[in-house]
Structure formats: C-alpha cells, structure tokens
Design a protein around this motif. Sequence first.
Motif, PDB file in Angstrom:
ATOM      1  N   THR A 185       0.951  -1.310   0.083  1.00 37.37           N
ATOM      2  CA  THR A 185       0.022   0.236  -0.042  1.00 37.37           C
ATOM      3  C   THR A 185       0.953   1.392   0.050  1.00 37.37           C
ATOM      4  O   THR A 185       1.820   1.455   0.637  1.00 37.37           O
ATOM      5  N   LEU A 236       1.034   5.754  -0.092  1.00 37.88           N
ATOM      6  CA  LEU A 236       0.466   7.119   0.304  1.00 37.88           C
ATOM      7  C   LEU A 236       1.132   7.947  -0.812  1.00 37.88           C
ATOM      8  O   LEU A 236       2.754   8.057  -0.772  1.00 37.88           O
ATOM      9  N   ASP A 260      -1.123   1.683  -9.334  1.00 37.37           N
ATOM     10  CA  ASP A 260      -2.389   1.231  -9.460  1.00 37.37           C
ATOM     11  C   ASP A 260      -2.842   0.222 -10.638  1.00 37.37           C
ATOM     12  O   ASP A 260      -3.524  -0.763 -10.457  1.00 37.37           O
ATOM     13  N   LEU A 298      -4.150   5.442   7.443  1.00 35.38           N
ATOM     14  CA  LEU A 298      -4.226   4.680   6.352  1.00 35.38           C
ATOM     15  C   LEU A 298      -3.210   3.498   6.529  1.00 35.38           C
ATOM     16  O   LEU A 298      -3.282   2.359   5.864  1.00 35.38           O
ATOM     17  N   ARG A 299      -2.393   3.675   7.332  1.00 35.51           N
ATOM     18  CA  ARG A 299      -1.226   2.732   7.602  1.00 35.51           C
ATOM     19  C   ARG A 299      -0.412   2.190   6.226  1.00 35.51           C
ATOM     20  O   ARG A 299      -0.444   0.861   5.951  1.00 35.51           O
ATOM     21  N   PRO A 300       0.045   2.954   5.350  1.00 29.36           N
ATOM     22  CA  PRO A 300       0.665   2.738   4.276  1.00 29.36           C
ATOM     23  C   PRO A 300       1.856   1.972   4.529  1.00 29.36           C
ATOM     24  O   PRO A 300       2.594   2.213   5.376  1.00 29.36           O
ATOM     25  N   ARG A 321      -0.092   7.500  -9.458  1.00 33.50           N
ATOM     26  CA  ARG A 321      -1.247   6.612  -9.243  1.00 33.50           C
ATOM     27  C   ARG A 321      -1.576   5.739 -10.556  1.00 33.50           C
ATOM     28  O   ARG A 321      -1.853   4.584 -10.238  1.00 33.50           O
ATOM     29  N   GLU A 377      -1.327  -0.978  -4.116  1.00 31.80           N
ATOM     30  CA  GLU A 377      -2.557  -0.559  -4.181  1.00 31.80           C
ATOM     31  C   GLU A 377      -2.074   1.229  -3.594  1.00 31.80           C
ATOM     32  O   GLU A 377      -1.354   1.246  -2.585  1.00 31.80           O
ATOM     33  N   VAL A 378      -2.478   2.017  -4.349  1.00 33.72           N
ATOM     34  CA  VAL A 378      -2.552   3.779  -3.829  1.00 33.72           C
ATOM     35  C   VAL A 378      -3.750   3.654  -2.936  1.00 33.72           C
ATOM     36  O   VAL A 378      -4.620   3.663  -3.379  1.00 33.72           O
ATOM     37  N   VAL A 379      -3.699   4.010  -1.620  1.00 32.32           N
ATOM     38  CA  VAL A 379      -4.510   4.162  -0.545  1.00 32.32           C
ATOM     39  C   VAL A 379      -4.650   5.518  -0.250  1.00 32.32           C
ATOM     40  O   VAL A 379      -5.745   5.836   0.422  1.00 32.32           O
ATOM     41  N   GLY A 380      -4.169   6.686  -0.647  1.00 32.52           N
ATOM     42  CA  GLY A 380      -4.361   8.006  -0.326  1.00 32.52           C
ATOM     43  C   GLY A 380      -3.324   9.001  -1.180  1.00 32.52           C
ATOM     44  O   GLY A 380      -2.314   8.525  -1.647  1.00 32.52           O
ATOM     45  N   GLU A 381      -3.715  10.145  -1.046  1.00 33.80           N
ATOM     46  CA  GLU A 381      -3.062  11.218  -1.455  1.00 33.80           C
ATOM     47  C   GLU A 381      -3.209  12.363  -0.735  1.00 33.80           C
ATOM     48  O   GLU A 381      -3.764  12.744   0.214  1.00 33.80           O
TER      49      GLU A 381
END
Length: 221
Positions: A4, A6, A23, A47-49, A19, A29-33
């Motif tokens: 994962t 970020l 992706d 998010l714990r990337p 991304r 997996e991109v879990v956030g920006e």
Amino acid sequence: MPVTVLLVDDEPLVRAGLRAVLDAQPDIEVVGEAADGAAVIPLVRQLRPDVVAMDVRMPLLDGIEATRAVLRTVPEPPRILVVTTFENDSYVYDALRAGASGFLLKRARPAEIVHAVRLVAEGESLLFPASVRQLAAEYGGDGAGNPAARAALERARLTEREAEVLRLMTRGLSNAEIAARLTVGAETVKSHVSAVLAKLGARDRTQAVIVAYESGFVSPG
C-alpha cells in the motif's frame, strides 16, 4: 496482500501519473494522496501505508522534515521513498540521512517506479547504490570527518562477518546475493543484516550504508 502506498506531492499531475502507474500493478495499491508534507502524519496514522512516496520539496512542510516527523512520531512507520526532480541534490541526501529508504526521480520510467516501490517495501536491497555512493561522496563530508558516524561504528563493535556483510550492503547486494557471495544460507545473512542494523542503530539498509560511508568504514569515492 498488496503493497500500500501514500502519494505526497504538491503537483496534481505528478500524483496522477504515479497513481496510474502503481494502481496498474496487481500487487500495489495507492491508498491515499496528499498535497503537502504537513498532511502526512494524520494520513499515515489513518491509512497505515507500507510506503510513502514523498516529494522532497513542498511549500508548507518539505519531504525532509515530513520524513523526520513520521519516523519520530508514528509507531511502526512506513518506508519513505523520496520523489525528486534532480538526482544529485543535497536535499535528497538530507532526506536519506533523515530516514528515507530511497529516492525516485520524477522522470523515471513506469518500470523503474514500480521496481523502486517494491524494493523499498521489501527492504532487502539498497535502491540505486551507485547514486547513494555518489551523494555520500559529494555531501557526506570526508568520511572520517563525521564524529557521530565514527562513534556509531565504534559502539557497534561489528564482528568480522558483520563487517563483511556491511561492505557488501554498501555495494547494493541483496540478501540472496550476499548469501551466494559468502556461501551461506539466506536466513544467516538476514540475521547478520539485522544485527548490523541493530548495532548501528539504523532503521534500514540505507541508514546503515550512510553510516558506513560517513564513518570512513568504506570510501564512497
């Protein structure tokens, strides 16, 4: 489980490009920006990337200070992959010294981006060892001139085999490659690497290699 990620960059196009590349991979997996380093800590906590791909230069909080903040305040922090425009940049070396596990050029090809994220997540090899050596040669002082690094190496009291493993780590060899070179098992090498990191007080291979260069244990030249 996928790796994962970020993404942290003040340029929306850079985030969109990263991304799209990441992706597209089945194991990433991109879990956030985020658009600035100031937003990193709450997002990391939420998010714990596994990996944070972080721009080194941002308007409010740059990647260097954001890296320090994450590693200082977040339990079991993610790996930090600094994203930069220029390879030979003192900001990049400062980010590595602050605790980043590697760096990635914004102009990197998609395959290089994917490789960098996977390698940093695995933590069993040094990303771009030749570039790290060049950065250490230019910005790390004269090796023997860094008292903190010398003291860390002296306190470590590495065994002969651990010192040999550290030398091979500075050359960018993976655990499997070190095992083949020393004719020992991969688990044995993993144990030696863990001992080296613990004794040097280094979070990962990158920080151990920087200590090796700045203490004069090996020469970056």
